[in-house]
Design an enzyme around this catalytic site. Structure first.
Site, PDB file in Angstrom:
ATOM      1  N   GLY A  54     -31.568 -10.479  28.359  1.00  0.00           N
ATOM      2  CA  GLY A  54     -31.733 -12.356  27.996  1.00  0.00           C
ATOM      3  C   GLY A  54     -32.449 -13.357  28.430  1.00  0.00           C
ATOM      4  N   SER A  55     -32.496 -14.371  27.515  1.00  0.00           N
ATOM      5  CA  SER A  55     -32.652 -16.048  27.675  1.00  0.00           C
ATOM      6  C   SER A  55     -31.931 -16.117  29.253  1.00  0.00           C
ATOM      7  CB  SER A  55     -32.310 -16.879  27.139  1.00  0.00           C
ATOM      8  OG  SER A  55     -31.054 -16.881  27.326  1.00  0.00           O
ATOM      9  N   THR A  56     -33.137 -17.240  30.441  1.00  0.00           N
ATOM     10  CA  THR A  56     -32.263 -17.117  31.222  1.00  0.00           C
ATOM     11  C   THR A  56     -31.390 -18.428  31.460  1.00  0.00           C
ATOM     12  OG1 THR A  56     -34.659 -17.159  32.194  1.00  0.00           O
ATOM     13  CG2 THR A  56     -33.227 -18.229  33.395  1.00  0.00           C
ATOM     14  N   THR A  93     -28.909 -18.032  29.200  1.00  0.00           N
ATOM     15  CA  THR A  93     -27.267 -17.290  28.831  1.00  0.00           C
ATOM     16  C   THR A  93     -27.077 -15.973  29.948  1.00  0.00           C
ATOM     17  OG1 THR A  93     -28.491 -17.230  26.433  1.00  0.00           O
ATOM     18  CG2 THR A  93     -26.899 -15.536  27.375  1.00  0.00           C
ATOM     19  N   GLY A  94     -28.491 -15.961  30.912  1.00  0.00           N
ATOM     20  CA  GLY A  94     -27.972 -15.426  32.693  1.00  0.00           C
ATOM     21  C   GLY A  94     -27.189 -16.823  32.699  1.00  0.00           C
ATOM     22  N   GLU A 148     -31.955  -9.170  32.853  1.00  0.00           N
ATOM     23  CA  GLU A 148     -32.911  -8.778  33.170  1.00  0.00           C
ATOM     24  C   GLU A 148     -33.097 -10.485  32.143  1.00  0.00           C
ATOM     25  OE1 GLU A 148     -35.184  -7.784  34.272  1.00  0.00           O
ATOM     26  OE2 GLU A 148     -34.472  -5.457  34.731  1.00  0.00           O
ATOM     27  N   CYS A 154     -40.744 -10.173  26.312  1.00  0.00           N
ATOM     28  CA  CYS A 154     -39.807 -10.183  27.497  1.00  0.00           C
ATOM     29  C   CYS A 154     -41.349 -10.701  28.425  1.00  0.00           C
ATOM     30  CB  CYS A 154     -39.034 -10.065  28.282  1.00  0.00           C
ATOM     31  SG  CYS A 154     -38.684  -8.375  28.684  1.00  0.00           S
TER      32      CYS A 154
HETATM   33  P1  NAD Z   1     -30.116 -15.079  24.048  1.00  0.00           P
HETATM   34  O1  NAD Z   1     -29.808 -15.381  25.123  1.00  0.00           O
HETATM   35  O2  NAD Z   1     -30.282 -15.766  23.003  1.00  0.00           O
HETATM   36  O3  NAD Z   1     -29.420 -13.478  23.460  1.00  0.00           O
HETATM   37  C1  NAD Z   1     -29.134 -12.443  24.024  1.00  0.00           C
HETATM   38  C2  NAD Z   1     -27.601 -12.231  24.410  1.00  0.00           C
HETATM   39  O4  NAD Z   1     -27.124 -12.685  24.593  1.00  0.00           O
HETATM   40  C3  NAD Z   1     -27.035 -12.003  22.509  1.00  0.00           C
HETATM   41  O5  NAD Z   1     -26.387 -10.344  22.407  1.00  0.00           O
HETATM   42  C4  NAD Z   1     -26.059 -12.809  22.774  1.00  0.00           C
HETATM   43  O6  NAD Z   1     -25.603 -13.263  21.775  1.00  0.00           O
HETATM   44  C5  NAD Z   1     -25.649 -13.116  23.656  1.00  0.00           C
HETATM   45  N1  NAD Z   1     -25.067 -14.425  24.324  1.00  0.00           N
HETATM   46  C6  NAD Z   1     -25.603 -15.508  23.790  1.00  0.00           C
HETATM   47  N2  NAD Z   1     -24.689 -17.092  24.764  1.00  0.00           N
HETATM   48  C7  NAD Z   1     -23.829 -15.627  25.450  1.00  0.00           C
HETATM   49  C8  NAD Z   1     -22.741 -16.680  26.477  1.00  0.00           C
HETATM   50  N3  NAD Z   1     -22.105 -17.188  26.581  1.00  0.00           N
HETATM   51  N4  NAD Z   1     -22.266 -15.462  26.584  1.00  0.00           N
HETATM   52  C9  NAD Z   1     -22.313 -14.071  27.113  1.00  0.00           C
HETATM   53  N5  NAD Z   1     -23.212 -13.655  25.959  1.00  0.00           N
HETATM   54  C10 NAD Z   1     -24.719 -14.431  25.187  1.00  0.00           C
HETATM   55  O7  NAD Z   1     -31.782 -13.907  24.102  1.00  0.00           O
HETATM   56  P2  NAD Z   1     -32.725 -13.622  22.385  1.00  0.00           P
HETATM   57  O8  NAD Z   1     -33.237 -15.165  22.450  1.00  0.00           O
HETATM   58  O9  NAD Z   1     -31.299 -12.834  21.736  1.00  0.00           O
HETATM   59  O10 NAD Z   1     -33.573 -12.742  23.592  1.00  0.00           O
HETATM   60  C11 NAD Z   1     -35.177 -13.734  24.587  1.00  0.00           C
HETATM   61  C12 NAD Z   1     -34.752 -13.957  25.209  1.00  0.00           C
HETATM   62  O11 NAD Z   1     -35.081 -13.182  26.378  1.00  0.00           O
HETATM   63  C13 NAD Z   1     -36.069 -14.352  26.112  1.00  0.00           C
HETATM   64  O12 NAD Z   1     -35.958 -14.962  27.046  1.00  0.00           O
HETATM   65  C14 NAD Z   1     -37.054 -12.925  26.625  1.00  0.00           C
HETATM   66  O13 NAD Z   1     -38.179 -12.972  27.539  1.00  0.00           O
HETATM   67  C15 NAD Z   1     -35.376 -12.163  26.969  1.00  0.00           C
HETATM   68  N6  NAD Z   1     -35.859 -11.398  27.503  1.00  0.00           N
HETATM   69  C16 NAD Z   1     -35.991 -10.388  28.904  1.00  0.00           C
HETATM   70  C17 NAD Z   1     -36.319  -9.151  28.995  1.00  0.00           C
HETATM   71  C18 NAD Z   1     -36.394  -8.774  29.999  1.00  0.00           C
HETATM   72  O14 NAD Z   1     -36.385  -7.764  30.274  1.00  0.00           O
HETATM   73  N7  NAD Z   1     -35.996  -9.229  31.447  1.00  0.00           N
HETATM   74  C19 NAD Z   1     -36.794  -8.171  27.982  1.00  0.00           C
HETATM   75  C20 NAD Z   1     -36.458  -8.837  26.998  1.00  0.00           C
HETATM   76  C21 NAD Z   1     -35.654 -10.221  26.308  1.00  0.00           C
END
Ligand code: NAD
Length: 469
Positions: free
Chosen positions: A221-223, A225-226, A243, A277
């Site tokens: 997911g996003s940086t 949230t990571g 990731e 991504c």
């Molecule tokens: P996001 O970070 O908003 O959400 C991802 C997940 O995290 C969701 O399930 C969400 O409910 C959960 N989440 C949110 N807050 C949280 C917290 N505090 N603790 C634990 N979990 C939480 O990302 P998104 O908008 O769904 O996805 C898009 C992003 O993901 C883009 O930045 C994209 O580049 C990245 N992405 C990366 C890869 C990779 O392999 N590097 C692949 C796909 C997407």
């Protein structure tokens, strides 16, 4: 044959609540997702903890056999899964989209099942005998995004299961139906409790990341949230595979053939309507061939139909959600205001239903424009002119993310030497975003850490143990 509605059975939420999920192309209801809470997460973790030892005891052979059967089950339900994915996520059935994604689920399951992982002898010199093994972690938590919801779930769960772990998965709140349906199909071949899905929001994700019974989090997911997950997992020193976001650069060297590379450039950038991504998000083109590349790319783009995903003719779809639509709109507006030249697109039809943003190419744009510097995650590609390779490499490396990148050239050696200078987890040559279940994948800089896929991906889902003696 099952319809996708039949695939939506799941653990009943203790709240009794459900939430309607809408088609991003039409605004029509697709289905009802359970609203799971932290109490449901606790039930899933308890079941996973109880089921994991027997799953681990099956050994690699038994678990691999189950994963191969699970891959067959995905193929058996492939069309129903693809239709649901298309309606919920918005991606068309055709092109590198919904059917492709379901096919990738089967491919990644099979590769995780058959990849060999052998115990390693580290030292054997007569005096010392040390071997390295990878043991199950226990229960792995998987948290995923909405762009490739089924495929990324499999990227996380397949190696984790193969290594003898149970998995509790939390899909994005935007795409719970697709992931539930996939898990339902996989569970037809897995013992009860080993794999479960909890459809909650960020509070459920945050609890999963801090839960003492969870040994590892696989997060995509996003940086931002990571970073939150790193903090919430710190108290229990969890293993993490992160990731995260990217803003991939592509560098076209002056000897490249614009016509020959145009279609691959297009799909490198516009796969899944740019919501990928490791898609090409900043294209750097040498001034000698700049206009030709722009023209060839525009010709390819003009021939790619965008529309409702279930229409077999379409290969591009809507943005998945309003928030993402707003990000793309804002960034393209910033580019227009700065005086950049819009080659095509940039003028969404706001009278239409759905989050459709037209395919947009923006030329003569500065490297520090927000459309270049921020991850647009949609169908809008900035094309930046450069004069020297040093300048292009400096611009490619100028951001704090580094997931993928690409170099385009007729000279493979020249391309490889430029590739070696780019700060990214993967650099492709004359292609972009070509992930492969046999080849490790992961980010540099703030795009995350830990590798997925191949034998490295299996090792990342185990606890290394040395036996010395
Ligand atoms: P996001 O970070 O908003 O959400 C991802 C997940 O995290 C969701 O399930 C969400 O409910 C959960 N989440 C949110 N807050 C949280 C917290 N505090 N603790 C634990 N979990 C939480 O990302 P998104 O908008 O769904 O996805 C898009 C992003 O993901 C883009 O930045 C994209 O580049 C990245 N992405 C990366 C890869 C990779 O392999 N590097 C692949 C796909 C997407």
């Amino acid at each position: 044959m099952e319809t996708y509605a039949d695939l939506l059975t799941t653990i009943a939420p203790s709240t009794g609540e459900t939430r309607t999920i809408f088609d991003p192309a039409t605004g029509e209801a697709v289905g009802e997702a359970p609203v799971h809470g932290v109490a449901d997460l606790e039930r899933a973790i308890t079941a996973a903890t109880a089921a994991q030892p027997a799953w681990a005891a099956l050994g690699h052979e038994g678990r691999s056999a189950a994963l191969l059967r699970a891959a067959d089950a995905v193929e058996h339900s492939a069309e129903e899964l693809a239709q649901l994915l298309s309606r919920e996520q918005g991606k068309p059935l055709n092109g590198p989209n919904a059917r492709f994604e379901v096919g990738a689920c089967a491919a990644w399951l099979r590769t995780a099942a058959v990849t060999e992982l052998t115990d390693e002898t580290v030292v054997d010199d007569g005096a010392t005998h040390a071997t390295l093994h990878y043991r199950p972690i226990g229960v792995v938590g998987a948290i995923g995004p909405w762009n490739w919801p089924m495929m990324i779930s499999v990227w996380q769960l397949a190696p984790a299961l193969r290594m003898g772990n149970a998995v509790v998965l939390k899909p994005s709140e935007y795409t719970p139906l697709s992931v539930q349906a996939l898990i339902h199909v996989l569970n037809s071949e897995l013992p009860e409790g080993v794999l479960s899905v909890v459809c909650g929001g960020r509070e459920v994700g945050a609890r999963l990341a801090e839960h003492p019974e969870i040994g590892k989090i696989m997060f995509t997911g996003s940086t931002a949230t990571g970073q939150a997950i790193i903090k919430s997992s710190a108290g229990t020193v969890k293993r993490l595979t992160l990731e995260l976001g990217g803003n991939d650069a592509g560098i076209v060297l002056p000897d490249a053939d614009p016509k020959a590379i145009a279609e691959d450039l297009f799909w490198g950038a516009f796969i899944n309507t740019g919501q990928t991504c490791a898609a090409l998000k900043r294209l750097y083109v040498h001034e000698d061939i700049y206009d030709e590349v722009c023209n060839e790319l525009a010709a390819v783009a003009a021939a790619m139909p965008m529309g409702h995903g279930l229409d077999e003719a379409n290969v591009l779809g809507p943005l998945q959600n309003k928030a993402q639509y707003d990000i793309v709109s804002r960034l393209v507006e910033a580019a227009k205001e700065s005086g950049a030249r819009v080659l095509m697109g940039g003028d969404p039809d706001t009278g239409q239903p759905g989050y459709f943003y037209p395919t947009t190419l923006v030329a003569d744009i500065d490297n520090d424009n927000p459309l270049v510097a921020q991850e647009q995650f949609g169908p809008a590609l900035p094309i930046i002119r450069y004069s020297t390779v040093d300048e292009a490499v400096a611009m490619a490396n100028g951001l704090d993310v580094g997931l993928g990148a690409s170099v385009w050239s007729a000279d493979l050696d020249a391309a490889r030497s430029v590739a070696a200078r780019i700060q990214a987890g993967t650099v492709w040559i004359n292609k972009h975003g070509a992930v492969d279940p046999r080849i490790p994948f992961g980010g540099a800089k703030q795009s995350g850490y830990g590798l997925e896929f191949g034998v490295e991906g299996l090792k990342a889902c185990g606890v290394p143990q040395v036996i010395n003696g």
